[in-house]
Write a protein that holds these residues in place. Structure first.
Motif, PDB file in Angstrom:
ATOM      1  N   ILE A 148      28.723  21.177  34.135  1.00  0.00           N
ATOM      2  CA  ILE A 148      28.434  21.486  33.046  1.00  0.00           C
ATOM      3  C   ILE A 148      29.619  20.860  32.063  1.00  0.00           C
ATOM      4  CG2 ILE A 148      28.968  23.433  31.546  1.00  0.00           C
ATOM      5  CD1 ILE A 148      27.446  25.166  33.855  1.00  0.00           C
ATOM      6  N   ASN A 149      30.956  20.700  32.580  1.00  0.00           N
ATOM      7  CA  ASN A 149      31.965  19.965  31.974  1.00  0.00           C
ATOM      8  C   ASN A 149      31.658  18.556  31.378  1.00  0.00           C
ATOM      9  OD1 ASN A 149      34.556  21.531  31.398  1.00  0.00           O
ATOM     10  ND2 ASN A 149      34.002  22.329  33.264  1.00  0.00           N
ATOM     11  N   TYR A 150      31.020  17.846  32.543  1.00  0.00           N
ATOM     12  CA  TYR A 150      30.677  16.548  32.185  1.00  0.00           C
ATOM     13  C   TYR A 150      29.464  16.309  31.334  1.00  0.00           C
ATOM     14  CZ  TYR A 150      29.747  11.673  33.714  1.00  0.00           C
ATOM     15  OH  TYR A 150      29.444  10.047  33.443  1.00  0.00           O
ATOM     16  N   PHE A 151      28.812  16.792  31.339  1.00  0.00           N
ATOM     17  CA  PHE A 151      27.447  17.037  30.453  1.00  0.00           C
ATOM     18  C   PHE A 151      27.549  17.227  29.076  1.00  0.00           C
ATOM     19  CE2 PHE A 151      25.248  16.336  34.773  1.00  0.00           C
ATOM     20  CZ  PHE A 151      24.921  15.055  34.571  1.00  0.00           C
ATOM     21  N   PHE A 152      28.299  18.360  28.907  1.00  0.00           N
ATOM     22  CA  PHE A 152      28.488  19.218  27.662  1.00  0.00           C
ATOM     23  C   PHE A 152      29.684  19.052  26.921  1.00  0.00           C
ATOM     24  CE2 PHE A 152      25.207  21.418  30.026  1.00  0.00           C
ATOM     25  CZ  PHE A 152      23.964  21.232  28.923  1.00  0.00           C
ATOM     26  N   ILE A 153      30.937  18.797  27.593  1.00  0.00           N
ATOM     27  CA  ILE A 153      32.314  18.790  26.704  1.00  0.00           C
ATOM     28  C   ILE A 153      31.859  17.487  25.534  1.00  0.00           C
ATOM     29  CG2 ILE A 153      34.323  17.276  27.073  1.00  0.00           C
ATOM     30  CD1 ILE A 153      35.068  18.849  29.649  1.00  0.00           C
ATOM     31  N   PRO A 154      31.177  16.500  25.744  1.00  0.00           N
ATOM     32  CA  PRO A 154      31.058  15.472  24.649  1.00  0.00           C
ATOM     33  C   PRO A 154      30.307  16.156  23.498  1.00  0.00           C
ATOM     34  CG  PRO A 154      30.511  14.246  26.670  1.00  0.00           C
ATOM     35  CD  PRO A 154      30.798  15.899  27.020  1.00  0.00           C
ATOM     36  N   TYR A 155      29.597  17.264  23.650  1.00  0.00           N
ATOM     37  CA  TYR A 155      28.830  17.895  22.603  1.00  0.00           C
ATOM     38  C   TYR A 155      29.613  19.152  22.093  1.00  0.00           C
ATOM     39  CZ  TYR A 155      25.364  14.631  24.455  1.00  0.00           C
ATOM     40  OH  TYR A 155      24.732  13.567  25.056  1.00  0.00           O
ATOM     41  N   ILE A 156      30.004  19.820  22.852  1.00  0.00           N
ATOM     42  CA  ILE A 156      30.627  21.341  22.385  1.00  0.00           C
ATOM     43  C   ILE A 156      32.125  21.240  22.786  1.00  0.00           C
ATOM     44  CG2 ILE A 156      28.404  22.601  22.227  1.00  0.00           C
ATOM     45  CD1 ILE A 156      28.879  23.656  24.911  1.00  0.00           C
ATOM     46  N   SER A 157      32.689  20.299  23.182  1.00  0.00           N
ATOM     47  CA  SER A 157      34.086  20.284  23.599  1.00  0.00           C
ATOM     48  C   SER A 157      34.693  21.395  24.435  1.00  0.00           C
ATOM     49  CB  SER A 157      34.911  20.583  22.266  1.00  0.00           C
ATOM     50  OG  SER A 157      36.451  20.503  22.457  1.00  0.00           O
ATOM     51  N   TYR A 158      35.676  22.047  24.321  1.00  0.00           N
ATOM     52  CA  TYR A 158      36.119  23.198  25.231  1.00  0.00           C
ATOM     53  C   TYR A 158      35.282  24.271  25.342  1.00  0.00           C
ATOM     54  CZ  TYR A 158      38.068  24.576  20.832  1.00  0.00           C
ATOM     55  OH  TYR A 158      38.259  24.865  19.391  1.00  0.00           O
ATOM     56  N   MET A 159      34.240  24.675  24.452  1.00  0.00           N
ATOM     57  CA  MET A 159      33.215  25.816  24.883  1.00  0.00           C
ATOM     58  C   MET A 159      32.535  25.453  26.018  1.00  0.00           C
ATOM     59  SD  MET A 159      33.571  28.338  22.952  1.00  0.00           S
ATOM     60  CE  MET A 159      31.895  29.075  23.315  1.00  0.00           C
ATOM     61  N   ALA A 160      32.327  24.057  26.482  1.00  0.00           N
ATOM     62  CA  ALA A 160      31.683  23.881  27.575  1.00  0.00           C
ATOM     63  C   ALA A 160      32.621  24.128  28.885  1.00  0.00           C
ATOM     64  CB  ALA A 160      31.301  22.485  27.466  1.00  0.00           C
ATOM     65  N   SER A 161      33.909  23.887  28.691  1.00  0.00           N
ATOM     66  CA  SER A 161      34.671  24.416  29.910  1.00  0.00           C
ATOM     67  C   SER A 161      34.391  25.961  29.937  1.00  0.00           C
ATOM     68  CB  SER A 161      36.154  23.868  29.421  1.00  0.00           C
ATOM     69  OG  SER A 161      36.091  22.520  29.433  1.00  0.00           O
ATOM     70  N   ALA A 162      34.545  26.638  29.030  1.00  0.00           N
ATOM     71  CA  ALA A 162      34.748  27.960  29.030  1.00  0.00           C
ATOM     72  C   ALA A 162      33.306  28.448  29.666  1.00  0.00           C
ATOM     73  CB  ALA A 162      34.964  28.626  27.959  1.00  0.00           C
ATOM     74  N   ILE A 163      32.300  28.148  29.271  1.00  0.00           N
ATOM     75  CA  ILE A 163      30.898  28.340  29.879  1.00  0.00           C
ATOM     76  C   ILE A 163      30.871  27.954  31.202  1.00  0.00           C
ATOM     77  CG2 ILE A 163      28.440  27.819  29.576  1.00  0.00           C
ATOM     78  CD1 ILE A 163      28.809  27.504  26.530  1.00  0.00           C
ATOM     79  N   ALA A 164      31.269  26.851  31.740  1.00  0.00           N
ATOM     80  CA  ALA A 164      31.271  26.325  33.096  1.00  0.00           C
ATOM     81  C   ALA A 164      32.210  27.309  33.665  1.00  0.00           C
ATOM     82  CB  ALA A 164      31.839  24.973  33.190  1.00  0.00           C
ATOM     83  N   THR A 165      33.321  27.816  33.545  1.00  0.00           N
ATOM     84  CA  THR A 165      34.327  28.679  34.110  1.00  0.00           C
ATOM     85  C   THR A 165      33.357  29.986  34.373  1.00  0.00           C
ATOM     86  OG1 THR A 165      36.325  27.801  33.366  1.00  0.00           O
ATOM     87  CG2 THR A 165      36.289  29.901  34.315  1.00  0.00           C
ATOM     88  N   LEU A 166      32.740  30.578  33.507  1.00  0.00           N
ATOM     89  CA  LEU A 166      31.889  31.884  33.600  1.00  0.00           C
ATOM     90  C   LEU A 166      30.679  31.849  34.396  1.00  0.00           C
ATOM     91  CD1 LEU A 166      31.431  34.723  32.658  1.00  0.00           C
ATOM     92  CD2 LEU A 166      30.200  33.729  30.914  1.00  0.00           C
ATOM     93  N   MET A 167      29.949  30.465  34.522  1.00  0.00           N
ATOM     94  CA  MET A 167      28.957  30.132  35.286  1.00  0.00           C
ATOM     95  C   MET A 167      29.324  29.912  36.836  1.00  0.00           C
ATOM     96  SD  MET A 167      26.168  30.553  33.555  1.00  0.00           S
ATOM     97  CE  MET A 167      24.794  29.812  34.476  1.00  0.00           C
ATOM     98  N   ALA A 168      30.566  29.336  36.807  1.00  0.00           N
ATOM     99  CA  ALA A 168      30.875  29.185  38.090  1.00  0.00           C
ATOM    100  C   ALA A 168      31.389  30.366  38.798  1.00  0.00           C
ATOM    101  CB  ALA A 168      32.038  28.068  38.150  1.00  0.00           C
ATOM    102  N   TYR A 169      32.046  31.170  38.365  1.00  0.00           N
ATOM    103  CA  TYR A 169      32.466  32.316  39.088  1.00  0.00           C
ATOM    104  C   TYR A 169      31.290  33.477  39.011  1.00  0.00           C
ATOM    105  CZ  TYR A 169      37.261  30.490  38.422  1.00  0.00           C
ATOM    106  OH  TYR A 169      38.408  29.655  38.662  1.00  0.00           O
TER     107      TYR A 169
END
Length: 464
Positions: free
Chosen positions: A368-389
């Motif tokens: 999620i971070n790799y594919f979406f950081i270029p488009y939505i920045s740190y929101m991708a990181s937050a979404i990835a953390t939620l989805m992972a856990y």
């Protein structure tokens, strides 16, 4: 909690870009801490609780950690230039990083010994002293000395101060605190008979290696997003974005602190009660308590998020990333539930499942971070953390229900979790954190908890 206490100081004296640089270095800290522990802490608990000769378990664990830590320190200091280049860390900080990592690794087994022997007071005193020293030195170097020099250029503190030395001061503070902690934990090393049982070590490593894999995967879930943010965003703004994201991420520490304290207290209980009659019933009840308290914390943090940001994230330049807070707090809650559900593979010696689940979480995080950081920045990181856990939580229950059935009350768990998430979303996103809406929602939820759990609360808090 220390990192949370320091957020107001760091955000006051450092711009987002500089704070981002510090955060990236600490992200590597988290990953290497896991590597240097290589699952021995969990293995120590497992074998210490079952062993008749507990001294041999202690001495074998200490010798193993000593050997691997000194090997790491030698390699790290010898190849420091290459490591600095590989990790993209300024060379001037590498020696601090290596020494702190080594000292922290050496106290891992002594701290585990305190937990296994139910010595929480001594454990807490040493941990709190570490916090006090680290926090005190940070305040001294970053606030007291600069302010003193600003008010009096002839102050005797002038000789101790270097301009633009903030990051080094942070690591010097950490190094001194870690050194003092090691000296306080040294008695266990001095009392050990240093008997190394090769067969025991082989069994411990067999148990520990899946925990190591799980730990690395967990570290990726927890901190690798900062490293990816730096690599995938525009270099001119990447460290500033990392700083904003990391500062607002810290508001999730209220949930993380609760979940961590709960896990550290309950993990020895899981092992010590595994052989009792019907331990699953106790495990289920413990998880109920965790979800109820966690649901209250989730809603309370999100309702008061705008108040907390003023108190702890002092510079408005960081507030751009506040939208991540509900996602991060909920993700931390899911992680806490996962740790409760993970009892089945720990007490049945099936730690490979923990490794598999954590690796799945890491793959989700990286993808999620790799594919979406270029488009939505740190929101991708937050979404990835939620989805992972969230995925890890679901997988742990799925695999555990047939291999070690625990009678969880999912009707109650889903009720509290669902209401808390709905009220949180309504308050934060629906009404822009309006306290006139959020506080009544929190009071309603507390009323529901009291109404439904009144008898249980009386048993817990009024029991003689």
């Amino acid at each position: 909690m220390l990192s949370f206490i320091l957020v107001p100081i760091y955000t006051e004296v450092m711009a987002p870009g500089l704070y981002g640089k510090v955060t990236i270095i600490f992200s590597w800290f988290a990953i290497f801490n896991v590597v240097l522990a290589y699952g021995m802490e969990t293995a120590f608990f497992r074998f210490y609780s079952k062993a008749d000769d507990k001294k041999t378990v202690v001495s074998t664990s200490l010798i193993a950690i000593l050997a691997t830590t000194f090997l790491f320190a030698f390699i790290g200091l010898f190849f420091q230039n290459g490591i600095a280049e590989l990790l993209e860390i300024d060379l001037q900080y590498i020696n601090y990083v290596i020494c702190i990592l080594a000292l922290d690794a050496l106290v891992m087994i002594p701290f585990a010994w305190l937990r296994a022997n139910e010595k929480p007071f001594r454990y807490a005193v040493i941990k709190i002293l570490n916090v006090v020293i680290n926090l005190g030195l940070n305040v001294f170097f970053l606030l007291i000395i600069p302010n003193s020099i600003e008010n009096d250029s002839s102050s005797f503190l002038v000789g101790l101060y270097k301009p633009d030395f903030q990051i080094s001061y942070i690591f010097i503070s950490n190094l001194i605190a870690s050194a003092v902690t090691f000296l306080l934990m040294l008695p266990l090393y001095l009392k050990s008979n240093y008997v190394f049982d090769k067969n025991l070590f082989k069994r411990m490593i067999k148990y520990a290696w899946p925990v190591l894999v799980a730990g690395i995967a967990f570290s990726i879930n927890e901190v690798f997003d900062r490293i990816l943010l730096k690599k995938l965003l525009n270099p001119e703004v990447s460290e500033a974005k990392v700083g904003m994201y990391s500062a607002c991420y810290k508001l999730g520490l209220f949930m993380t602190l609760f979940a961590t304290a709960f896990r550290m207290g309950i993990e020895p209980f899981f092992f010590s009660h595994a052989g009792t009659e019907n331990p699953q019933k106790a495990y289920a009840q413990i998880t109920n308590y965790f979800v109820i308290i966690g649901s209250v914390i989730l809603l309370a943090v999100i309702v008061f998020a705008d108040v907390l940001k003023v108190l702890f994230v002092r510079d408005e330049a960081y507030w751009e990333a506040m939208n991540i807070v509900p996602l991060i707090v909920l993700a931390s809650f899911f992680l806490g539930i996962y740790h409760n559900l993970s009892v089945w593979y720990k007490v049945t010696d099936k730690t490979r499942y923990g490794a598999f689940i954590s690796v799945i979480g890491a793959i989700i995080t990286i993808s999620i971070n790799y594919f979406f950081i270029p488009y939505i920045s740190y929101m991708a990181s937050a979404i990835a953390t939620l989805m992972a856990y969230g995925t890890m939580m679901g997988l742990s229950y799925y695999f555990g229900k047939s291999r070690y059935p625990v009678p969880y009350n999912f009707r109650k768990i889903n009720f509290y979790l669902g209401i808390s998430i709905f009220f949180s979303a309504l308050s934060f996103y629906g009404f822009n954190s309006n306290l006139f809406v959020g506080v009544p929602l929190l009071l309603i939820f507390l009323g529901l908890v009291y109404k439904l759990e009144n008898d249980t609360l009386k048993k817990v808090f009024l029991k003689k």
